[in-house]
Design a protein around this motif. Structure first.
Motif, PDB file in Angstrom:
ATOM      1  N   GLU A 172       0.825  -1.211   0.000  1.00  0.00           N
ATOM      2  CA  GLU A 172       0.000   0.000   0.000  1.00  0.00           C
ATOM      3  C   GLU A 172       0.857   1.258   0.000  1.00  0.00           C
ATOM      4  N   VAL A 173       1.979   1.216   0.694  1.00  0.00           N
ATOM      5  CA  VAL A 173       2.877   2.386   0.729  1.00  0.00           C
ATOM      6  C   VAL A 173       3.463   2.656  -0.648  1.00  0.00           C
ATOM      7  N   ALA A 174       3.945   1.604  -1.317  1.00  0.00           N
ATOM      8  CA  ALA A 174       4.537   1.786  -2.644  1.00  0.00           C
ATOM      9  C   ALA A 174       3.512   2.259  -3.666  1.00  0.00           C
ATOM     10  N   VAL A 175       2.303   1.692  -3.626  1.00  0.00           N
ATOM     11  CA  VAL A 175       1.262   2.082  -4.583  1.00  0.00           C
ATOM     12  C   VAL A 175       0.851   3.530  -4.361  1.00  0.00           C
ATOM     13  N   ARG A 176       0.692   3.940  -3.121  1.00  0.00           N
ATOM     14  CA  ARG A 176       0.322   5.331  -2.839  1.00  0.00           C
ATOM     15  C   ARG A 176       1.422   6.299  -3.277  1.00  0.00           C
ATOM     16  N   TYR A 177       2.651   5.901  -3.072  1.00  0.00           N
ATOM     17  CA  TYR A 177       3.777   6.762  -3.470  1.00  0.00           C
ATOM     18  C   TYR A 177       3.796   6.977  -4.990  1.00  0.00           C
ATOM     19  N   LEU A 178       3.671   5.897  -5.748  1.00  0.00           N
ATOM     20  CA  LEU A 178       3.696   6.007  -7.213  1.00  0.00           C
ATOM     21  C   LEU A 178       2.448   6.700  -7.746  1.00  0.00           C
ATOM     22  N   ARG A 179       1.305   6.442  -7.146  1.00  0.00           N
ATOM     23  CA  ARG A 179       0.079   7.090  -7.613  1.00  0.00           C
ATOM     24  C   ARG A 179       0.104   8.590  -7.314  1.00  0.00           C
ATOM     25  N   CYS A 180       0.704   8.986  -6.220  1.00  0.00           N
ATOM     26  CA  CYS A 180       0.822  10.410  -5.904  1.00  0.00           C
ATOM     27  C   CYS A 180       1.672  11.126  -6.951  1.00  0.00           C
ATOM     28  N   ILE A 181       2.796  10.497  -7.320  1.00  0.00           N
ATOM     29  CA  ILE A 181       3.645  11.088  -8.363  1.00  0.00           C
ATOM     30  C   ILE A 181       2.911  11.147  -9.699  1.00  0.00           C
ATOM     31  N   SER A 182       2.175  10.095 -10.038  1.00  0.00           N
ATOM     32  CA  SER A 182       1.447  10.064 -11.303  1.00  0.00           C
ATOM     33  C   SER A 182       0.372  11.144 -11.357  1.00  0.00           C
ATOM     34  N   GLN A 183      -0.355  11.333 -10.280  1.00  0.00           N
ATOM     35  CA  GLN A 183      -1.390  12.367 -10.282  1.00  0.00           C
ATOM     36  C   GLN A 183      -0.802  13.767 -10.350  1.00  0.00           C
ATOM     37  N   ALA A 184       0.345  13.954  -9.681  1.00  0.00           N
ATOM     38  CA  ALA A 184       1.020  15.257  -9.791  1.00  0.00           C
ATOM     39  C   ALA A 184       1.442  15.528 -11.226  1.00  0.00           C
ATOM     40  N   LEU A 185       1.976  14.501 -11.911  1.00  0.00           N
ATOM     41  CA  LEU A 185       2.344  14.666 -13.316  1.00  0.00           C
ATOM     42  C   LEU A 185       1.108  14.919 -14.185  1.00  0.00           C
ATOM     43  N   GLY A 186       0.003  14.266 -13.853  1.00  0.00           N
ATOM     44  CA  GLY A 186      -1.218  14.468 -14.629  1.00  0.00           C
ATOM     45  C   GLY A 186      -1.745  15.882 -14.542  1.00  0.00           C
ATOM     46  N   TRP A 187      -1.781  16.424 -13.322  1.00  0.00           N
ATOM     47  CA  TRP A 187      -2.263  17.799 -13.176  1.00  0.00           C
ATOM     48  C   TRP A 187      -1.298  18.790 -13.815  1.00  0.00           C
ATOM     49  N   CYS A 188      -0.005  18.549 -13.716  1.00  0.00           N
ATOM     50  CA  CYS A 188       0.973  19.432 -14.372  1.00  0.00           C
ATOM     51  C   CYS A 188       0.826  19.379 -15.888  1.00  0.00           C
ATOM     52  N   PHE A 189       0.627  18.183 -16.414  1.00  0.00           N
ATOM     53  CA  PHE A 189       0.430  18.031 -17.855  1.00  0.00           C
ATOM     54  C   PHE A 189      -0.834  18.740 -18.311  1.00  0.00           C
ATOM     55  N   LEU A 190      -1.913  18.594 -17.553  1.00  0.00           N
ATOM     56  CA  LEU A 190      -3.170  19.257 -17.915  1.00  0.00           C
ATOM     57  C   LEU A 190      -3.032  20.771 -17.849  1.00  0.00           C
ATOM     58  N   LEU A 191      -2.328  21.277 -16.843  1.00  0.00           N
ATOM     59  CA  LEU A 191      -2.106  22.717 -16.739  1.00  0.00           C
ATOM     60  C   LEU A 191      -1.245  23.218 -17.892  1.00  0.00           C
ATOM     61  N   LEU A 192      -0.214  22.455 -18.252  1.00  0.00           N
ATOM     62  CA  LEU A 192       0.648  22.858 -19.357  1.00  0.00           C
ATOM     63  C   LEU A 192      -0.111  22.905 -20.673  1.00  0.00           C
ATOM     64  N   MET A 193      -0.931  21.902 -20.951  1.00  0.00           N
ATOM     65  CA  MET A 193      -1.706  21.880 -22.193  1.00  0.00           C
ATOM     66  C   MET A 193      -2.727  23.013 -22.238  1.00  0.00           C
ATOM     67  N   THR A 194      -3.324  23.310 -21.092  1.00  0.00           N
ATOM     68  CA  THR A 194      -4.299  24.406 -21.047  1.00  0.00           C
ATOM     69  C   THR A 194      -3.629  25.746 -21.309  1.00  0.00           C
ATOM     70  N   MET A 195      -2.476  25.971 -20.687  1.00  0.00           N
ATOM     71  CA  MET A 195      -1.750  27.217 -20.927  1.00  0.00           C
ATOM     72  C   MET A 195      -1.274  27.320 -22.362  1.00  0.00           C
ATOM     73  N   LEU A 196      -0.819  26.213 -22.927  1.00  0.00           N
ATOM     74  CA  LEU A 196      -0.376  26.230 -24.321  1.00  0.00           C
ATOM     75  C   LEU A 196      -1.529  26.532 -25.266  1.00  0.00           C
ATOM     76  N   ALA A 197      -2.698  25.922 -25.012  1.00  0.00           N
ATOM     77  CA  ALA A 197      -3.864  26.204 -25.851  1.00  0.00           C
ATOM     78  C   ALA A 197      -4.292  27.659 -25.722  1.00  0.00           C
ATOM     79  N   PHE A 198      -4.203  28.205 -24.521  1.00  0.00           N
ATOM     80  CA  PHE A 198      -4.552  29.613 -24.325  1.00  0.00           C
ATOM     81  C   PHE A 198      -3.610  30.534 -25.105  1.00  0.00           C
ATOM     82  N   LEU A 199      -2.317  30.238 -25.061  1.00  0.00           N
ATOM     83  CA  LEU A 199      -1.360  31.075 -25.784  1.00  0.00           C
ATOM     84  C   LEU A 199      -1.566  30.986 -27.291  1.00  0.00           C
ATOM     85  N   VAL A 200      -1.843  29.786 -27.783  1.00  0.00           N
ATOM     86  CA  VAL A 200      -2.013  29.615 -29.224  1.00  0.00           C
ATOM     87  C   VAL A 200      -3.287  30.292 -29.706  1.00  0.00           C
ATOM     88  N   ARG A 201      -4.373  30.131 -28.963  1.00  0.00           N
ATOM     89  CA  ARG A 201      -5.656  30.636 -29.424  1.00  0.00           C
ATOM     90  C   ARG A 201      -5.843  32.130 -29.216  1.00  0.00           C
TER      91      ARG A 201
END
Length: 338
Positions: A172-201
């Motif tokens: 459970e400790v290992a799964v929570r650790y990896l899932r926390c990193i994955s979700q942080a990357l997901g939100w960062c990726f979503l924020l980056l794509m949103t900012m990029l779309a805003f700049l382009v449009r």
């Protein structure tokens, strides 16, 4: 059925709304496919990374290609890019604008897939489970295992039912650790794509407004020109087929008249109208030559203005002959009260 037909005709008339609807459907379909997908990590040191990254990256690439395949403007872009120069030049800015517009719509579904996958965390857990810091999260004093055996044990972290390294690190400790990193990357990726779309449009038209308007105008022109050309070809083909069938039946009627001595029927009234729509193109070779000429040498984008009337006649043309005015006859009628 009439309602669906009206909706389909509206989407066909409004190409941008149609493509936005297709992109929305693909984005929704990507989430449904991921939720219905049975994720089974192999839990082997040599295959976890390839399986996890493959699920993360291969489906978005397929969805990106499908976004181009479902776009009706792909063939138009390829035709405009590969056509000969002829009498009409090719503007690379217009081609870039068309490609960027299609790429922006095609990237919606892949971005949704990557975001959902990262926020779920299964792919990252499967791909990087062998890189869990055991010294920080687990029992660092458990040194009886070799490096290969430790990786084999850590590779079973995504498979909770066969994991046997609880004394090394809790599952459970290992799964929570990896899932926390994955979700942080997901939100960062979503924020980056949103900012990029805003700049382009929003910001791109502000810096290159004239070039943006020019590219957008000629992109719409190419699309409308192709639609009108297809409609004209369809109307010409219909008239060509109509005249050809009428001539066939007239020939058969003449043969029947010669055999049975019947009076021939009168030709239909709309035969002349169909013949006029052919515009003099009445055989196979001529039509093929016209189509080949349209591809090889499109007409230049320079419309000849109509002749404007001047003070005494017509500018740019032979003046029409001036006839003297015809004298008007006046008649008077007299009535008597007698």
């Amino acid at each position: 059925m009439d309602k669906f037909r009206m909706i389909f005709q509206f989407l066909q008339s409004n190409q941008e709304s149609f493509m936005n609807g297709i992109c929305g459907i693909m984005a929704l379909a990507s989430t449904q496919i991921y939720s219905a997908f049975d994720f089974n990590c192999p839990c082997l040191p040599r295959y976890n990374l390839a399986y996890g990254l493959g699920i993360l990256l291969v489906p978005p690439f397929i969805l990106f290609l499908l976004g181009f395949v479902l776009n009706n403007n792909v063939s138009m872009l390829a035709e405009e890019w590969r056509r000969p120069q002829g009498q009409r030049g090719k503007d690379p800015a217009v081609l870039r604008y068309m490609f960027c517009s299609m790429a922006q719509r095609a990237m919606i579904a892949p971005v949704v897939w990557v975001s959902v996958t990262l926020l779920d965390g299964k792919c990252i857990t499967c791909a990087f489970c062998t890189l869990v810091p055991v010294e920080t999260l687990g029992n660092a004093s458990h040194s009886s295992l070799s490096q290969g055996d430790m990786k084999r044990v850590l590779a079973r972290i995504p498979c909770k039912e066969i994991y046997d390294g609880q004394e090394l690190i809790a599952n459970e400790v290992a799964v929570r650790y990896l899932r926390c990193i994955s979700q942080a990357l997901g939100w960062c990726f979503l924020l980056l794509m949103t900012m990029l779309a805003f700049l382009v449009r929003s910001l791109r038209p502000c810096f290159t407004q004239a070039a943006f308007l020019k590219s957008r105008y000629w992109s719409h022109y190419i699309d409308i020109e192709r639609k009108l050309f297809d409609e004209t070809c369809t109307e010409h083909a219909r008239s060509f087929a109509k005249v050809c069938i009428q001539q066939f039946f007239e020939g058969m009627s003449a043969d029947l008249v010669a055999a049975h001595c019947h009076l021939p029927r009168k030709a239909p009234e709309d035969a002349g109208e169909a013949t006029e729509k052919l515009l003099g193109i009445t055989d196979l070779d001529t039509m093929n030559m016209v189509l080949k000429s349209w591809h090889r040498c499109k007409p230049p984008l320079h419309l000849h203005p109509p002749a404007l009337p001047s003070g005494n006649g017509w500018t740019g043309e032979v003046q029409p002959p001036v006839h003297p005015p015809v004298p008007r006859r006046e008649m008077a009628a007299y009535y008597s009260w007698v």
